[in-house]
Design an enzyme around this catalytic site. Structure first.
Site, PDB file in Angstrom:
ATOM      1  N   THR A  42       0.693  -1.292  -0.326  1.00  0.00           N
ATOM      2  CA  THR A  42       0.329   0.121   0.456  1.00  0.00           C
ATOM      3  C   THR A  42       0.819   0.962   0.117  1.00  0.00           C
ATOM      4  OG1 THR A  42      -1.477  -0.778   1.262  1.00  0.00           O
ATOM      5  CG2 THR A  42      -2.014   1.495   0.918  1.00  0.00           C
ATOM      6  N   THR A  43       1.576   1.455   1.066  1.00  0.00           N
ATOM      7  CA  THR A  43       2.978   2.434   1.090  1.00  0.00           C
ATOM      8  C   THR A  43       3.558   2.511  -1.064  1.00  0.00           C
ATOM      9  OG1 THR A  43       3.108   1.979   3.679  1.00  0.00           O
ATOM     10  CG2 THR A  43       4.641   3.198   2.381  1.00  0.00           C
ATOM     11  N   TYR A 129      -2.802 -10.315   1.695  1.00  0.00           N
ATOM     12  CA  TYR A 129      -2.052  -9.455   2.447  1.00  0.00           C
ATOM     13  C   TYR A 129      -3.560  -9.295   3.069  1.00  0.00           C
ATOM     14  CZ  TYR A 129      -1.019  -4.843   2.896  1.00  0.00           C
ATOM     15  OH  TYR A 129      -1.516  -3.002   3.219  1.00  0.00           O
ATOM     16  N   ASN A 130      -4.007  -9.184   4.090  1.00  0.00           N
ATOM     17  CA  ASN A 130      -5.309  -8.992   4.600  1.00  0.00           C
ATOM     18  C   ASN A 130      -5.061  -7.787   4.740  1.00  0.00           C
ATOM     19  OD1 ASN A 130      -8.095  -9.688   4.628  1.00  0.00           O
ATOM     20  ND2 ASN A 130      -7.866  -9.669   6.276  1.00  0.00           N
ATOM     21  N   LYS A 154      -0.469 -11.059   6.100  1.00  0.00           N
ATOM     22  CA  LYS A 154      -0.367  -9.975   6.861  1.00  0.00           C
ATOM     23  C   LYS A 154      -1.353  -8.965   7.044  1.00  0.00           C
ATOM     24  CE  LYS A 154       0.968  -5.387   4.537  1.00  0.00           C
ATOM     25  NZ  LYS A 154       1.490  -5.139   3.534  1.00  0.00           N
ATOM     26  N   THR A 156      -3.856  -6.420   8.235  1.00  0.00           N
ATOM     27  CA  THR A 156      -3.966  -4.769   8.151  1.00  0.00           C
ATOM     28  C   THR A 156      -5.788  -4.585   9.069  1.00  0.00           C
ATOM     29  OG1 THR A 156      -2.165  -3.912   6.672  1.00  0.00           O
ATOM     30  CG2 THR A 156      -3.543  -2.110   7.889  1.00  0.00           C
TER      31      THR A 156
HETATM   32  C1  FW2 Z   1       1.416  -1.662   3.588  1.00  0.00           C
HETATM   33  C2  FW2 Z   1       1.508  -2.193   4.635  1.00  0.00           C
HETATM   34  C3  FW2 Z   1       1.327  -1.304   5.684  1.00  0.00           C
HETATM   35  C4  FW2 Z   1       0.143  -0.610   5.475  1.00  0.00           C
HETATM   36  C5  FW2 Z   1      -0.154   0.521   6.470  1.00  0.00           C
HETATM   37  C6  FW2 Z   1      -1.621   0.863   6.345  1.00  0.00           C
HETATM   38  O1  FW2 Z   1       1.826  -2.107   2.467  1.00  0.00           O
HETATM   39  O2  FW2 Z   1       1.912  -0.241   3.560  1.00  0.00           O
HETATM   40  O3  FW2 Z   1      -0.784  -1.701   5.934  1.00  0.00           O
HETATM   41  O4  FW2 Z   1       0.352   1.144   6.185  1.00  0.00           O
HETATM   42  O5  FW2 Z   1      -2.011   2.518   7.198  1.00  0.00           O
HETATM   43  O6  FW2 Z   1       1.580  -3.595   5.127  1.00  0.00           O
END
Ligand code: FW2
Length: 287
Positions: A42-43, A129-130, A154, A156
């Site tokens: 996401t980041t 990635y949930n 993972k 979130t």
């Molecule tokens: C990503 C993460 C972190 C996010 C988190 C959501 O892939 O960026 O899930 O920053 O606010 O793992």
């Protein structure tokens, strides 16, 4: 517990991925002691990257480290499968994907098939990635179990009960928490680690929490967690996806370019910097 950083993807002002800046950033994080790099999350604006860009990101980071989880998710399974296959020449930790997003009322059996198809194509262990807030679909522990081929998750969510129930139902899987606000509780509850966006700009705080937890110093760890929470609040105020780029420059001292619209760069950067100032001193004192 592992410290995993979902790296920002640096872009040029013209909107091209800046692979040199990405390499510098990852080199810096590895030197700081980060265990694993999570690409195209996401980041990292994964959903805004083409399959070719996702692969280019992997290729350039692989020059620096093979401790990489490669996020390949997308809305065209053929692209997803192709990307996973293309990772065969890279000796990495794993491949990850969010479930198919956007489409309303996705059927559970379609999500199940998506992950099984990915597992069948992937030369590496597959991580889920949930992130229900972002994808609109919560992969329940029961569904994650039924998928049957996952190596880890993972997760979130803002509720620690969520990753804990995943761990209870799937004790052999790695369960990582993606919420920066839950770094300390996740580590203290014996989960397998954190995937923290804050790690881009304050990896020292994550390492510090881990050391304090390992030493049983939970009160001190709470103080660090509070600083983490304040940094996250500040980043959210300016739009985290854009603020991350400014915060890396301000707290780590190197340039990671800009985000790509529709995530627009922070407009009032001077105000962000002045609000960061008092926090910066606290971060310094905790390093
Ligand atoms: C990503 C993460 C972190 C996010 C988190 C959501 O892939 O960026 O899930 O920053 O606010 O793992």
């Amino acid at each position: 517990p592992d410290i995993i950083v979902p790296t920002v993807t640096p872009f040029t002002p013209e909107g091209k991925v800046d692979l040199e800046k990405l390499k510098e950033h990852v080199t810096h994080l590895v030197r700081k002691g980060v265990d694993v790099i999570f690409l195209n999350g996401t980041t990292g604006m994964g959903p805004a990257l083409s399959p070719e860009e996702k692969l280019a990101v992997l290729k350039s980071v692989y020059d620096v480290t093979n401790r990489v989880i490669f996020q390949v998710g997308g809305l065209n399974l053929y692209d997803v499968v192709k990307l996973a296959r293309e990772s065969k020449d890279f000796d990495i930790v794993g491949v990850a994907s969010y479930p198919p997003y956007y489409f309303p009322r996705m059927r559970e059996d379609w999500v199940l098939r998506y992950f099984r198809d990915l597992c069948a194509a992937s030369p590496h262990p597959v991580y889920l990635y949930n992130y229900p807030l972002a994808t609109g679909f919560d992969v329940s522990p029961a569904l994650a179990k039924e998928i049957g081929c996952l190596k880890g998750v993972k997760d979130t969510t803002q509720d620690l009960a969520h990753p804990l129930s995943l761990k209870r139902v799937l004790p052999d899987l790695k369960v990582y928490t993606g919420a920066d606000t839950l770094v300390l509780p996740s580590m203290a509850s014996g989960l397998d680690g954190v995937v923290s966006a804050l790690g881009n700009y304050a990896p020292e705080l994550l390492l510090r929490v881990r050391n304090l937890v390992n030493d049983g110093k939970l009160r001190e760890a709470v103080e660090v967690q509070q600083v983490i929470a304040e940094l996250i609040d500040l980043s959210r105020k300016y739009g985290s996806l854009a603020a991350n780029y400014v915060l890396v420059r301000e707290l780590q001292g190197h340039d990671v370019g800009v985000p790509r619209p529709p995530v627009y760069p922070v407009v009032d950067e001077a105000r962000l910097r002045s609000e960061l100032e008092p926090l910066k001193r606290r971060v310094e004192s905790l390093k």
